[in-house]
Design an enzyme around this catalytic site. Structure first.
Site, PDB file in Angstrom:
ATOM      1  CG  HIS A  32      -1.882  -1.029   1.411  1.00 35.84           C
ATOM      2  ND1 HIS A  32      -1.989  -1.795   2.543  1.00 35.84           N
ATOM      3  CD2 HIS A  32      -2.852  -1.466   0.572  1.00 35.84           C
ATOM      4  CE1 HIS A  32      -2.991  -2.653   2.405  1.00 35.84           C
ATOM      5  NE2 HIS A  32      -3.529  -2.482   1.214  1.00 35.84           N
ATOM      6  CE  LYS A  56     -14.526  -5.527   3.849  1.00 36.94           C
ATOM      7  NZ  LYS A  56     -13.419  -5.116   2.970  1.00 36.94           N
ATOM      8  NE  ARG A 106      -2.663  -7.804  -3.820  1.00 39.22           N
ATOM      9  CZ  ARG A 106      -3.398  -8.159  -2.782  1.00 39.22           C
ATOM     10  NH1 ARG A 106      -2.878  -8.182  -1.584  1.00 39.22           N
ATOM     11  NH2 ARG A 106      -4.657  -8.508  -2.947  1.00 39.22           N
ATOM     12  CB  SER A 144      -4.197  -6.277   5.216  1.00 34.48           C
ATOM     13  OG  SER A 144      -3.842  -5.080   4.587  1.00 34.48           O
TER      14      SER A 144
HETATM   15  O1  PNS Z   1      -9.078  -2.934   0.502  1.00 40.78           O
HETATM   16  P1  PNS Z   1     -10.440  -3.465   0.204  1.00 40.78           P
HETATM   17  O2  PNS Z   1     -11.063  -4.003   1.455  1.00 40.78           O
HETATM   18  O3  PNS Z   1     -10.424  -4.454  -0.915  1.00 40.78           O
HETATM   19  O4  PNS Z   1     -11.323  -2.210  -0.267  1.00 40.78           O
HETATM   20  C1  PNS Z   1     -12.625  -2.401  -0.719  1.00 40.78           C
HETATM   21  C2  PNS Z   1     -13.318  -1.059  -1.023  1.00 40.78           C
HETATM   22  C3  PNS Z   1     -13.348  -0.140   0.179  1.00 40.78           C
HETATM   23  C4  PNS Z   1     -12.616  -0.356  -2.149  1.00 40.78           C
HETATM   24  C5  PNS Z   1     -14.751  -1.428  -1.482  1.00 40.78           C
HETATM   25  O5  PNS Z   1     -15.354  -2.201  -0.492  1.00 40.78           O
HETATM   26  C6  PNS Z   1     -15.625  -0.214  -1.781  1.00 40.78           C
HETATM   27  O6  PNS Z   1     -15.391   0.506  -2.726  1.00 40.78           O
HETATM   28  N1  PNS Z   1     -16.639   0.011  -0.965  1.00 40.78           N
HETATM   29  C7  PNS Z   1     -17.575   1.086  -1.194  1.00 40.78           C
HETATM   30  C8  PNS Z   1     -18.951   0.594  -1.561  1.00 40.78           C
HETATM   31  C9  PNS Z   1     -19.300   0.887  -2.988  1.00 40.78           C
HETATM   32  O7  PNS Z   1     -19.142   1.980  -3.483  1.00 40.78           O
HETATM   33  N2  PNS Z   1     -19.773  -0.156  -3.680  1.00 40.78           N
HETATM   34  C10 PNS Z   1     -20.232  -0.066  -5.028  1.00 40.78           C
HETATM   35  C11 PNS Z   1     -19.158   0.034  -6.070  1.00 40.78           C
HETATM   36  S1  PNS Z   1     -18.248  -1.424  -6.353  1.00 40.78           S
END
Ligand code: PNS
Length: 186
Positions: A32, A56, A106, A144
C-alpha cells in the site's frame, strides 16, 4: 512589432488532479505504501480513504488505521488520510473533488474483483476514472490478511510492513492476550 499584453489569452486555470485510494488498510502494508508513493507523484493530491466499516471486524479500529497511515506519511503534504463511511465510493470521491480512484493490482487473481468494481463505479459515475497501479514486485504477494495471519502465528513480517505497523501489531497482540495490558497508543 508591438506586443499587446492585454490581448494574451488568459492561462487556463488548472484544476488540481485529486485521486482517492480506498481500502481497508487493516493494517497498511508496504505494498500500500508503495502505491501511495507512486500515486502521490502522479496526482496533485491523493486521499487515502480508510473504510470505517466495523462490520468487517477489523483488527485495528478505523481511528487506529488512520493514525498509523498519517504517521507513516507525516510530512508528505499531498497525502491526505481520511475515513470513508461505507456509502458509495463514487459519492465520497465526488465530495473530495476527486476524478480518479486508485487501486493496486498485484496479480491476475486481483483482476476479476477489481474489474467488476471499476466498471460498476464507472456506471455509477462516468466522470470518475479508475487507475490501476502495480506495486513493486517484492510486494506482489503481500496482503493485510496474510500479514495478520503470519504475525499471529509467530512468523516474520519485517520488510513487508512499515516498522510502526510491526510495533502496533505487537501491542495489539499483547492487548488481545492480556486485555489489562495498557495500550501504549491510545
Ligand atoms: O481494501 P479493500 O477491502 O479491498 O477495499 C474495498 C473497497 C473499500 C474499495 C470497497 O469495499 C468499496 O469501494 N466500498 C464502497 C462501496 C461501494 O461503493 N460499492 C459499489 C461500487 S463497487
Amino acid at each position: 512589432m508591438t506586443h499587446d499584453q492585454t490581448s494574451e489569452p488568459a492561462a487556463p486555470t488548472k484544476r488540481p488532479r485529486v485521486a482517492v485510494y480506498p481500502g481497508s488498510f487493516d493494517p497498511i502494508t508496504n505494498g500500500h505504501v508503495d502505491i501511495i508513493e507512486r500515486g502521490s507523484r502522479l496526482f496533485d493530491r491523493i486521499v487515502v480513504a480508510v473504510l470505517a466499516n466495523e462490520a468487517k471486524t477489523p483488527l485495528f479500529s478505523a481511528a487506529e488505521r488512520v493514525q498509523i497511515i498519517r504517521e507513516v506519511f507525516r510530512g508528505r503534504d499531498n497525502v491526505e488520510v481520511d475515513t470513508f463511511d461505507g456509502g458509495l465510493l463514487v459519492d465520497y470521491a465526488e465530495r473530495k473533488g476527486a476524478s480518479v480512484i486508485v487501486r493496486g493490482l498485484r496479480a491476475v487473481s486481483d483482476f476479476e474483483y477489481e474489474f467488476q468494481m471499476a466498471l460498476m463505479n464507472r456506471r455509477l459515475d462516468h466522470d470518475i476514472e479508475t487507475v490501476f497501479m502495480m506495486p513493486a514486485e517484492q510486494y506482489t504477494y503481500t496482503s493485510s490478511r496474510l500479514i495478520k495471519e503470519v504475525f499471529r502465528l509467530g512468523g516474520e513480517v519485517r520488510g513487508l510492513v512499515p516498522p510502526l505497523v510491526e510495533d502496533r501489531l505487537r501491542s495489539k497482540q499483547a492487548m488481545l492476550r492480556d486485555p489489562r495490558s495498557a495500550p501504549r497508543h491510545a
